[in-house]
Design an enzyme around this catalytic site. Structure first.
Site, PDB file in Angstrom:
ATOM      1  CG  ASP A   1      -2.062   0.945   1.190  1.00 42.63           C
ATOM      2  OD1 ASP A   1      -1.889   2.047   0.625  1.00 42.63           O
ATOM      3  OD2 ASP A   1      -3.134   0.613   1.709  1.00 42.63           O
TER       4      ASP A   1
ATOM      5  CG  HIS B   1      -3.316   5.049  -0.486  1.00 42.21           C
ATOM      6  ND1 HIS B   1      -3.399   3.752  -0.942  1.00 42.21           N
ATOM      7  CD2 HIS B   1      -3.954   5.826  -1.387  1.00 42.21           C
ATOM      8  CE1 HIS B   1      -4.068   3.751  -2.087  1.00 42.21           C
ATOM      9  NE2 HIS B   1      -4.427   4.996  -2.386  1.00 42.21           N
TER      10      HIS B   1
ATOM     11  CB  SER C   1      -4.323  -2.357   3.386  1.00 40.62           C
ATOM     12  OG  SER C   1      -3.591  -1.963   2.253  1.00 40.62           O
TER      13      SER C   1
END
Ligand code: B1M
Length: 216
Positions: free
Chosen positions: A99, A101, A152
């Site tokens: 991930d 982000h 996630s």
């Protein structure tokens, strides 16, 4: 456009030119840096998420919006009031494996750092082994994992299983956050299978109050 609306639009449009002047103007009007982030910029980010999710915005534009968001937060950070100096405890913070982000994670970093915690922010795409190594090395009091993708949430579950398997579930309280998580998933599903403390934080401020709780 009025200033507030212009700042929201800057995130949606990914328009960086003149950003600092608008941020200065908003602060001069008496808005706190945190209110600018929470009430204006994150509002713009929500719109970006909706447009992207419905296919009305392409990824490169989302990236531009994210860059403007990051620039704005970095510009505002030095203007935030620092309540304490890092003596309340230490947390290792990471975005989980797979991930990328990190805007939310970095906000959590800012809020905790400005409120008495030392944050070891090890970045994005971090496998559990790296998170545990950092926690060990820095003698952390807690671990925080962020992740925005639905996958996630599965990675977080695997990470907790790995902690239990390694016998370190009780060593660090774990804070989880990110848009794809729900309170029920963390507090019902994940908690039931984890022999240590695991908490859900809806936003950076809940992350702060949870840290205050686990450190007492
Ligand atoms: Co992505 N992305 N993205 N993206 N992106 C989402 C998450 C998505 C919901 C958009 C959508 O479809 N509407 C969607 C996920 C869908 C899903 O999983 N079902 C998505 C997708 C699909 C993707 C890609 C797969 C797209 C692609 O490549 N085709 C790709 C993923 C790549 C990867 O990770 N492997 C991708 C990429 C990107 C960009 C790089 C372009 C960019 C990220 C840039 C960056 O972060 N540096 C991006 C962005 C910006 C978004 C949206 C639009 C905005 C995210 C954001 O920054 N929000 C997002 C839409 C959405 O979230 N609805 C989306 C603002 C931020 C402050 O909120 O991080 O939730 P958030 O943090 C909050 C709370 O959650 C909480 O506190 C914060 C507020 O106080 N919190 C914590 C977060 N972590 C915490 C940890 C804590 C405590 C609280 O304690 C440890």
């Amino acid at each position: 456009l009025p200033l507030d609306e212009r700042l929201r639009r800057r995130i949606v449009d990914g328009e960086r030119n003149g950003l600092e002047a608008d941020l200065d103007a908003a602060m001069a009007e008496g808005r706190s840096p945190l209110s600018i982030i929470n009430d204006l910029l994150l509002d713009g980010m929500r719109v970006v998420g909706e447009l992207f999710g419905s296919g009305q915005m392409q990824l490169p534009f989302v990236l531009q919006s994210a860059e403007v968001m990051k620039t704005a937060v970095a510009y505002l950070e030095p203007h935030m009031e620092k309540a304490d100096d890092g003596g309340k405890g230490r947390i290792v913070l990471a975005t989980v494996k797979g991930d990328v982000h990190d805007i939310g994670k970095n906000l959590v970093d800012i809020i905790l750092s400005n409120n008495g915690y030392e944050v070891v922010n090890i970045g994005i795409k971090q496998p559990i082994s790296a998170i545990l190594d950092a926690a060990e090395q820095h003698r952390a009091d807690a671990i925080g994992m962020s992740g925005l993708l639905v996958k996630s949430t599965v990675v977080m579950k695997e990470n907790l299983a790995e902690m239990a398997e390694r016998g370190v579930a009780q060593r660090w309280p774990v804070l989880l956050g990110g848009a794809a998580l729900t309170r029920a998933y963390v507090e019902d599903d994940l908690r039931a299978a984890f022999p240590g403390q695991v908490h859900y934080a809806r936003d950076a401020f809940e992350g702060l109050s949870l840290m205050d709780r686990v450190m007492t």
